[in-house]
Design an enzyme around this catalytic site. Structure first.
Site, PDB file in Angstrom:
ATOM      1  N   HIS A 102      -2.288  -4.950  -8.822  1.00  0.00           N
ATOM      2  CA  HIS A 102      -1.172  -5.483  -9.596  1.00  0.00           C
ATOM      3  C   HIS A 102      -1.277  -6.998  -9.772  1.00  0.00           C
ATOM      4  CE1 HIS A 102       1.758  -1.938  -9.702  1.00  0.00           C
ATOM      5  NE2 HIS A 102       0.606  -1.475  -9.251  1.00  0.00           N
ATOM      6  N   SER A 133      -4.538  -3.764 -14.499  1.00  0.00           N
ATOM      7  CA  SER A 133      -5.448  -2.643 -14.714  1.00  0.00           C
ATOM      8  C   SER A 133      -6.504  -2.997 -15.761  1.00  0.00           C
ATOM      9  CB  SER A 133      -4.687  -1.402 -15.189  1.00  0.00           C
ATOM     10  OG  SER A 133      -3.792  -0.951 -14.197  1.00  0.00           O
ATOM     11  N   LYS A 181       3.125  10.737 -17.930  1.00  0.00           N
ATOM     12  CA  LYS A 181       1.729  11.133 -17.741  1.00  0.00           C
ATOM     13  C   LYS A 181       1.421  11.353 -16.261  1.00  0.00           C
ATOM     14  CE  LYS A 181      -1.457   9.073 -20.224  1.00  0.00           C
ATOM     15  NZ  LYS A 181      -2.226   7.989 -20.871  1.00  0.00           N
ATOM     16  N   ASP A 182       2.021  10.519 -15.401  1.00  0.00           N
ATOM     17  CA  ASP A 182       1.863  10.728 -13.960  1.00  0.00           C
ATOM     18  C   ASP A 182       2.421  12.079 -13.536  1.00  0.00           C
ATOM     19  OD1 ASP A 182       0.435   8.600 -13.034  1.00  0.00           O
ATOM     20  OD2 ASP A 182       2.168   7.351 -12.585  1.00  0.00           O
ATOM     21  N   GLU A 234     -19.517  19.930   4.662  1.00  0.00           N
ATOM     22  CA  GLU A 234     -18.689  20.294   3.533  1.00  0.00           C
ATOM     23  C   GLU A 234     -19.296  19.742   2.245  1.00  0.00           C
ATOM     24  OE1 GLU A 234     -14.936  22.043   4.133  1.00  0.00           O
ATOM     25  OE2 GLU A 234     -16.925  22.717   4.742  1.00  0.00           O
TER      26      GLU A 234
END
Length: 347
Positions: free
Chosen positions: A182, A186, A208-209, A252
């Site tokens: 922040h 971005s 969208k989140d 894994e």
């Protein structure tokens, strides 16, 4: 209400998805630990009792096990998005993200031994045994990690404690990751400043989140209810037996790319160094000399990026194969390509 670039796509929602994954893992882990006994003679039995007898125990077990796979899946995509769109140019945000990847790998590895299954035991024996390559102090470090001269009850106690504590360190690191992000802002698909083209986070990107959260939920529920063991190893449903070695030991799926690199090098020390460097190399991405902030404007970097993704997938497949021809040679070729492609990407 944070202003964000208006051109960002759903790939920029993966950070929120990863936060949700971390929350799911911590909550399900806390519920599981209330019904777990970290004693080698009882751990496997109590894992079976938790799965079969405890109310909703199977659900907690499946969501924690498959949640780890979802966590790594989205984390890899988040990392690759940063590679493609120049996220590594934000130095501290990138470095804190790589630290989170390392923490996640350590937590997942230590959690893998806790069910005390056959593959858990032997996988832990093989991987921790690599500590013996440390000059002068290797054997002493290994005996301290094991709490003896082999993997046993003391190892289980140590791993249980760290598996419980490290996720809370990860939460702190996540907050630092957010602060760094922040402060700088971005990135965006265009790789250019969008001071005049920013929009408010709410409501578009908040919605969208929500959609990406639904996508995560759908994937988790599919794995939990439809294919709970699709990403696991059936050998781990047998109790650990130090007298019987599995025919094929493998970790894994999210460790397989590094495991393939490790066993591609005949020399033990060289294999360990290559294994460590296969992840640590991401710390060097901010040192890239490229003038492009996005692979969208560089054909060379775009080709190298997709070659890297293909190489990563092939190494993951080869890591699950037995140590025999032609997989040994293929593993060596793709291991060399893995580092060569990254080196060329940074130029």
């Amino acid at each position: 209400n944070l202003a964000v670039p208006s051109s960002i796509s759903y790939f920029w929602n993966l950070g929120s998805v990863l936060g949700a994954c971390l929350g799911v893992q911590i909550v399900s882990g806390l519920l599981l630990i209330m019904n777990y006994i970290n004693f080698s003679a009882l751990s496997f039995d109590y894992s079976i009792i938790l799965y079969q007898e405890l109310s909703m125990g199977w659900f907690l077990h499946n969501i924690h096990m498959n949640g780890a796979s979802c966590f790594f899946f989205f984390m890899f995509i988040h990392l690759w998005r940063g590679m493609y769109f120049g996220g590594y140019l934000n130095l501290f945000t990138w470095w804190s993200g790589v630290v989170l990847l390392l923490f996640n790998m350590v937590v997942a590895f230590m959690g893998y031994v806790l069910p005390w299954g056959q593959m858990s035991y032997w996988g832990t024996t093989v991987i921790t045994g690599l500590l013996s390559v440390v000059p002068y102090f290797g054997d002493s470090i290994l005996n301290y990690v094991w709490g003896g001269f082999t993997v046993g009850p003391s190892t289980l106690t140590r791993f249980m404690a760290l598996h419980f504590l490290i996720p809370f360190i990860m939460v702190f690191t996540v907050f630092m990751h957010f602060i760094f992000l922040h402060n700088k802002g971005s990135s965006n698909p265009l790789g250019v400043p969008e001071e005049g083209g920013k929009t408010q986070f709410y409501p578009l990107f908040a919605v969208k989140d929500v959609w990406t959260f639904f996508g995560l939920l759908a994937l988790l529920l599919f794995l939990v209810f439809i294919a709970p063991n699709a990403l696991g190893d059936a050998e781990n449903y047998n109790e650990a037996n130090f007298l019987v070695t599995p025919l094929h030991i493998q970790p894994e799926w999210y460790f397989l790319f590094a495991y393939a690199i490790l066993r591609s090098i005949p020399n033990k020390l060289g294999g360990v160094l290559a294994l460590v460097f296969s992840v640590m190399i991401f710390f060097f991405f901010p040192l890239s000399s490229t003038k492009f902030k996005s692979c969208s404007f560089s054909l060379k970097h775009r080709v190298l990026f997709w070659c890297f993704i293909s190489c990563f997938i092939f190494l993951t497949i080869l890591g699950a194969m037995p140590m025999e021809a032609p997989y040994i040679l293929c593993g060596q070729i793709f291991s060399v390509l893995y580092f060569f492609i990254i080196f060329m990407f940074l130029l």
